[in-house]
Write a protein that holds these residues in place. Sequence first.
Motif, PDB file in Angstrom:
ATOM      1  N   SER A   1       4.128  -6.269   6.053  1.00  0.00           N
ATOM      2  CA  SER A   1       3.301  -5.492   6.978  1.00  0.00           C
ATOM      3  C   SER A   1       1.861  -5.391   6.480  1.00  0.00           C
ATOM      4  O   SER A   1       0.911  -5.589   7.240  1.00  0.00           O
ATOM      5  CB  SER A   1       3.896  -4.091   7.143  1.00  0.00           C
ATOM      6  OG  SER A   1       3.022  -3.263   7.859  1.00  0.00           O
ATOM      7  N   ILE A   2       1.711  -5.099   5.207  1.00  0.00           N
ATOM      8  CA  ILE A   2       0.367  -4.937   4.633  1.00  0.00           C
ATOM      9  C   ILE A   2      -0.396  -6.255   4.671  1.00  0.00           C
ATOM     10  O   ILE A   2      -1.559  -6.299   5.078  1.00  0.00           O
ATOM     11  CB  ILE A   2       0.445  -4.381   3.197  1.00  0.00           C
ATOM     12  CG1 ILE A   2       0.950  -2.929   3.228  1.00  0.00           C
ATOM     13  CG2 ILE A   2      -0.913  -4.458   2.510  1.00  0.00           C
ATOM     14  CD1 ILE A   2       1.353  -2.390   1.868  1.00  0.00           C
ATOM     15  N   THR A   3       0.245  -7.334   4.256  1.00  0.00           N
ATOM     16  CA  THR A   3      -0.459  -8.617   4.220  1.00  0.00           C
ATOM     17  C   THR A   3      -0.849  -9.074   5.627  1.00  0.00           C
ATOM     18  O   THR A   3      -1.924  -9.643   5.816  1.00  0.00           O
ATOM     19  CB  THR A   3       0.364  -9.706   3.498  1.00  0.00           C
ATOM     20  OG1 THR A   3       1.641  -9.832   4.109  1.00  0.00           O
ATOM     21  CG2 THR A   3       0.524  -9.395   2.024  1.00  0.00           C
ATOM     22  N   ALA A   4      -0.010  -8.789   6.610  1.00  0.00           N
ATOM     23  CA  ALA A   4      -0.354  -9.143   7.995  1.00  0.00           C
ATOM     24  C   ALA A   4      -1.576  -8.352   8.460  1.00  0.00           C
ATOM     25  O   ALA A   4      -2.459  -8.890   9.139  1.00  0.00           O
ATOM     26  CB  ALA A   4       0.831  -8.875   8.916  1.00  0.00           C
ATOM     27  N   ARG A   5      -1.638  -7.099   8.077  1.00  0.00           N
ATOM     28  CA  ARG A   5      -2.773  -6.268   8.482  1.00  0.00           C
ATOM     29  C   ARG A   5      -4.050  -6.669   7.745  1.00  0.00           C
ATOM     30  O   ARG A   5      -5.145  -6.572   8.300  1.00  0.00           O
ATOM     31  CB  ARG A   5      -2.437  -4.804   8.260  1.00  0.00           C
ATOM     32  CG  ARG A   5      -1.320  -4.387   9.229  1.00  0.00           C
ATOM     33  CD  ARG A   5      -0.773  -3.061   8.919  1.00  0.00           C
ATOM     34  NE  ARG A   5      -1.553  -2.072   9.644  1.00  0.00           N
ATOM     35  CZ  ARG A   5      -1.434  -0.782   9.450  1.00  0.00           C
ATOM     36  NH1 ARG A   5      -0.591  -0.326   8.567  1.00  0.00           N
ATOM     37  NH2 ARG A   5      -2.157   0.059  10.143  1.00  0.00           N
ATOM     38  N   VAL A   6      -3.910  -7.127   6.511  1.00  0.00           N
ATOM     39  CA  VAL A   6      -5.080  -7.617   5.780  1.00  0.00           C
ATOM     40  C   VAL A   6      -5.652  -8.833   6.504  1.00  0.00           C
ATOM     41  O   VAL A   6      -6.870  -8.966   6.644  1.00  0.00           O
ATOM     42  CB  VAL A   6      -4.726  -7.945   4.308  1.00  0.00           C
ATOM     43  CG1 VAL A   6      -5.837  -8.743   3.632  1.00  0.00           C
ATOM     44  CG2 VAL A   6      -4.449  -6.664   3.526  1.00  0.00           C
ATOM     45  N   GLU A   7      -4.775  -9.695   6.998  1.00  0.00           N
ATOM     46  CA  GLU A   7      -5.235 -10.860   7.764  1.00  0.00           C
ATOM     47  C   GLU A   7      -5.979 -10.424   9.028  1.00  0.00           C
ATOM     48  O   GLU A   7      -6.983 -11.021   9.400  1.00  0.00           O
ATOM     49  CB  GLU A   7      -4.063 -11.778   8.120  1.00  0.00           C
ATOM     50  CG  GLU A   7      -3.442 -12.475   6.931  1.00  0.00           C
ATOM     51  CD  GLU A   7      -4.425 -13.328   6.147  1.00  0.00           C
ATOM     52  OE1 GLU A   7      -5.304 -13.977   6.754  1.00  0.00           O
ATOM     53  OE2 GLU A   7      -4.325 -13.344   4.908  1.00  0.00           O
ATOM     54  N   LYS A   8      -5.491  -9.377   9.682  1.00  0.00           N
ATOM     55  CA  LYS A   8      -6.177  -8.855  10.871  1.00  0.00           C
ATOM     56  C   LYS A   8      -7.544  -8.286  10.495  1.00  0.00           C
ATOM     57  O   LYS A   8      -8.499  -8.385  11.262  1.00  0.00           O
ATOM     58  CB  LYS A   8      -5.346  -7.761  11.543  1.00  0.00           C
ATOM     59  CG  LYS A   8      -4.146  -8.266  12.286  1.00  0.00           C
ATOM     60  CD  LYS A   8      -3.416  -7.115  12.953  1.00  0.00           C
ATOM     61  CE  LYS A   8      -2.136  -7.580  13.611  1.00  0.00           C
ATOM     62  NZ  LYS A   8      -1.388  -6.461  14.190  1.00  0.00           N
ATOM     63  N   LEU A   9      -7.612  -7.693   9.319  1.00  0.00           N
ATOM     64  CA  LEU A   9      -8.865  -7.088   8.865  1.00  0.00           C
ATOM     65  C   LEU A   9      -9.957  -8.138   8.687  1.00  0.00           C
ATOM     66  O   LEU A   9     -11.132  -7.846   8.878  1.00  0.00           O
ATOM     67  CB  LEU A   9      -8.629  -6.316   7.560  1.00  0.00           C
ATOM     68  CG  LEU A   9      -9.800  -5.533   6.986  1.00  0.00           C
ATOM     69  CD1 LEU A   9     -10.373  -4.551   8.010  1.00  0.00           C
ATOM     70  CD2 LEU A   9      -9.375  -4.793   5.730  1.00  0.00           C
ATOM     71  N   VAL A  10      -9.575  -9.354   8.367  1.00  0.00           N
ATOM     72  CA  VAL A  10     -10.550 -10.438   8.216  1.00  0.00           C
ATOM     73  C   VAL A  10     -11.362 -10.599   9.498  1.00  0.00           C
ATOM     74  O   VAL A  10     -12.570 -10.827   9.460  1.00  0.00           O
ATOM     75  CB  VAL A  10      -9.850 -11.771   7.847  1.00  0.00           C
ATOM     76  CG1 VAL A  10     -10.816 -12.937   7.918  1.00  0.00           C
ATOM     77  CG2 VAL A  10      -9.229 -11.682   6.462  1.00  0.00           C
ATOM     78  N   ASP A  11     -10.703 -10.447  10.636  1.00  0.00           N
ATOM     79  CA  ASP A  11     -11.365 -10.651  11.928  1.00  0.00           C
ATOM     80  C   ASP A  11     -11.929  -9.374  12.541  1.00  0.00           C
ATOM     81  O   ASP A  11     -12.626  -9.436  13.549  1.00  0.00           O
ATOM     82  CB  ASP A  11     -10.374 -11.281  12.918  1.00  0.00           C
ATOM     83  CG  ASP A  11      -9.925 -12.657  12.462  1.00  0.00           C
ATOM     84  OD1 ASP A  11     -10.758 -13.387  11.884  1.00  0.00           O
ATOM     85  OD2 ASP A  11      -8.748 -12.996  12.666  1.00  0.00           O
ATOM     86  N   ALA A  12     -11.621  -8.233  11.960  1.00  0.00           N
ATOM     87  CA  ALA A  12     -12.087  -6.961  12.514  1.00  0.00           C
ATOM     88  C   ALA A  12     -13.514  -6.663  12.050  1.00  0.00           C
ATOM     89  O   ALA A  12     -13.954  -7.129  11.003  1.00  0.00           O
ATOM     90  CB  ALA A  12     -11.155  -5.833  12.087  1.00  0.00           C
ATOM     91  N   THR A  13     -14.223  -5.877  12.855  1.00  0.00           N
ATOM     92  CA  THR A  13     -15.582  -5.477  12.499  1.00  0.00           C
ATOM     93  C   THR A  13     -15.804  -4.014  12.864  1.00  0.00           C
ATOM     94  O   THR A  13     -15.036  -3.432  13.630  1.00  0.00           O
ATOM     95  CB  THR A  13     -16.635  -6.327  13.243  1.00  0.00           C
ATOM     96  OG1 THR A  13     -16.424  -6.189  14.650  1.00  0.00           O
ATOM     97  CG2 THR A  13     -16.566  -7.782  12.849  1.00  0.00           C
TER      98      THR A  13
END
Length: 113
Positions: A71-83
Amino acid sequence: MAQTMENESKRTEAGKKNRIQEKVGKLGNDIDTLAKKTGDEASKLAKNINTEIKSISDEIKSIDVKDEVKSITARVEKLVDATGDSAKKLASEIKTDVKKMVDKIEVPITKKK
């Protein structure tokens, strides 16, 4: 002899707990930094964060935290694209999840003493 082994075991567990706490502190800073980065720099930092998260769970093999790590690693990947604000919010949520995972790990370590 038994006392020596018990003391050594306590030192090993204390060292393990300290290493985990150090990693979590660094992860918190890295997650905050990731919320501000973009592009290749963000991707590289996300990869490092995910590696560290996985290493924490690998260090404590007796406790199953696979779902939390996933769950955490998936959200970290989402954070890459978030601003912006969404990145800050997601970073905060990730740090909370990391803390919960570490708490789950540390409780059994503490009980062993």
